[in-house]
Design a protein around this motif. Structure first.
Motif, PDB file in Angstrom:
ATOM      1  N   VAL A  36      27.166  32.079 -42.990  1.00 53.49           N
ATOM      2  CA  VAL A  36      26.466  32.966 -43.917  1.00 53.49           C
ATOM      3  C   VAL A  36      27.451  34.003 -44.437  1.00 53.49           C
ATOM      4  N   ARG A  40      25.189  37.835 -48.346  1.00 55.47           N
ATOM      5  CA  ARG A  40      23.838  37.538 -47.877  1.00 55.47           C
ATOM      6  C   ARG A  40      23.453  38.405 -46.682  1.00 55.47           C
ATOM      7  N   TYR A  44      20.370  40.978 -46.322  1.00 53.43           N
ATOM      8  CA  TYR A  44      19.499  41.056 -45.146  1.00 53.43           C
ATOM      9  C   TYR A  44      19.346  42.512 -44.700  1.00 53.43           C
ATOM     10  N   ARG A 120      19.305  25.996 -40.855  1.00 55.64           N
ATOM     11  CA  ARG A 120      20.268  25.351 -41.759  1.00 55.64           C
ATOM     12  C   ARG A 120      20.385  26.089 -43.094  1.00 55.64           C
ATOM     13  N   SER A 121      19.266  26.603 -43.584  1.00 61.73           N
ATOM     14  CA  SER A 121      19.291  27.248 -44.901  1.00 61.73           C
ATOM     15  C   SER A 121      19.875  28.649 -44.805  1.00 61.73           C
ATOM     16  N   SER A 122      20.770  28.985 -45.729  1.00 57.60           N
ATOM     17  CA  SER A 122      21.292  30.357 -45.790  1.00 57.60           C
ATOM     18  C   SER A 122      21.099  30.916 -47.200  1.00 57.60           C
ATOM     19  N   SER A 123      20.048  30.451 -47.885  1.00 52.92           N
ATOM     20  CA  SER A 123      19.772  30.921 -49.240  1.00 52.92           C
ATOM     21  C   SER A 123      19.301  32.366 -49.199  1.00 52.92           C
ATOM     22  N   VAL A 124      19.341  33.009 -50.365  1.00 50.38           N
ATOM     23  CA  VAL A 124      18.897  34.394 -50.459  1.00 50.38           C
ATOM     24  C   VAL A 124      17.424  34.509 -50.058  1.00 50.38           C
ATOM     25  N   VAL A 125      16.609  33.540 -50.499  1.00 50.49           N
ATOM     26  CA  VAL A 125      15.179  33.567 -50.167  1.00 50.49           C
ATOM     27  C   VAL A 125      14.985  33.504 -48.653  1.00 50.49           C
ATOM     28  N   PHE A 126      15.755  32.621 -47.994  1.00 49.49           N
ATOM     29  CA  PHE A 126      15.652  32.507 -46.541  1.00 49.49           C
ATOM     30  C   PHE A 126      16.075  33.813 -45.871  1.00 49.49           C
TER      31      PHE A 126
END
Length: 237
Positions: A36, A40, A44, A120-126
């Motif tokens: 990450v 990001r 957070y 697994r996901s490191s998107s902004v939404v996540f």
């Protein structure tokens, strides 16, 4: 504005900085196999700070309305004795949450959060969703923050000063995570062993942290009441 109040707020903010959402999850994100990025992780930290600040404003507004309605009652000696009793009870209650010798739980709450932050996901939404979820979970146990809000509400400061101190609290709260993030970006080889050791410490001891929170919050709440009861000239200086 007095030095005692500022020191108490700083102590509570630093205590909040070592919570699940403000330190543990950022450390796990820094160590995540998904790598990450710093941007990001900043998102957070900004999200969880904004959430805390918003909740703080809502609580202050509500507490301020109660304070206005009750007048000087909350600053009476009876109210201060009640505050002192609450602080002592919180301090004594901390022993109820002290981890027992040799106690281990591989399926601990901290372990489950570690798995979430390692998703697994490191998107902004996540990342934003993870910050909001962590903040929502911590709302019920944000004792340091509630203690700080209580001190601000009864401090006699004007609204602008209270908002500024509340914002400063939220900045100090994420400061250790920011320092670790800057360290990882500028001296990765040196900071990652520290992150690994911190991660190991968290995995073993994070679930007993509530006891320490109760000890410190109880002490600060009781100290604030004691200062007003027996050393009013120092408290108001």
């Amino acid at each position: 504005m007095n030095t005692g109040l500022l020191l108490s707020l700083a102590g509570l903010a630093l205590l909040d900085s070592a919570s699940l959402g403000t330190l543990f999850i950022p450390v796990w994100l820094m160590l995540s196999p998904a790598r990450v990025g710093a941007g990001r992780i900043l998102i957070y930290l900004a999200t969880i700070s904004a959430f805390y600040f918003g909740v703080g404003l809502l609580v202050v507004l509500g507490a301020g309305a109660v304070f206005s309605a009750t007048g000087d009652a909350l600053e009476s000696r009876s109210a201060l004795w009640i505050q002192l009793a609450v602080g002592v009870v919180l301090f004594l209650l901390s022993f109820r949450f002290a981890p027992k010798k040799g106690e281990r739980d591989s399926a601990s709450a901290s372990g489950r959060w570690h798995d979430r932050s390692d998703a697994r996901s490191s998107s902004v939404v996540f990342i934003v969703g993870l910050a909001l979820l962590a903040a929502l979970v911590e709302v019920a146990t944000m004792l340091p923050y509630l203690g700080a809000i209580g001190m601000l509400t009864t401090s006699g400061l004007n609204g602008a000063a209270v908002v500024a101190l509340l914002a400063g609290y939220c900045v100090v709260m994420v400061l250790p995570a920011l320092v670790l993030l800057v360290g990882r970006a500028t001296a990765r080889a040196r900071i990652e062993p520290l992150l690994d050791r911190l991660n190991a410490w968290i995995s073993k001891r994070a679930d007993g942290a509530l006891g320490w929170v109760l000890v410190i919050v109880g002490f600060l709440v009781a100290r604030d009441a004691a200062a007003r009861l027996w050393f009013p000239e120092m408290f108001g200086s």
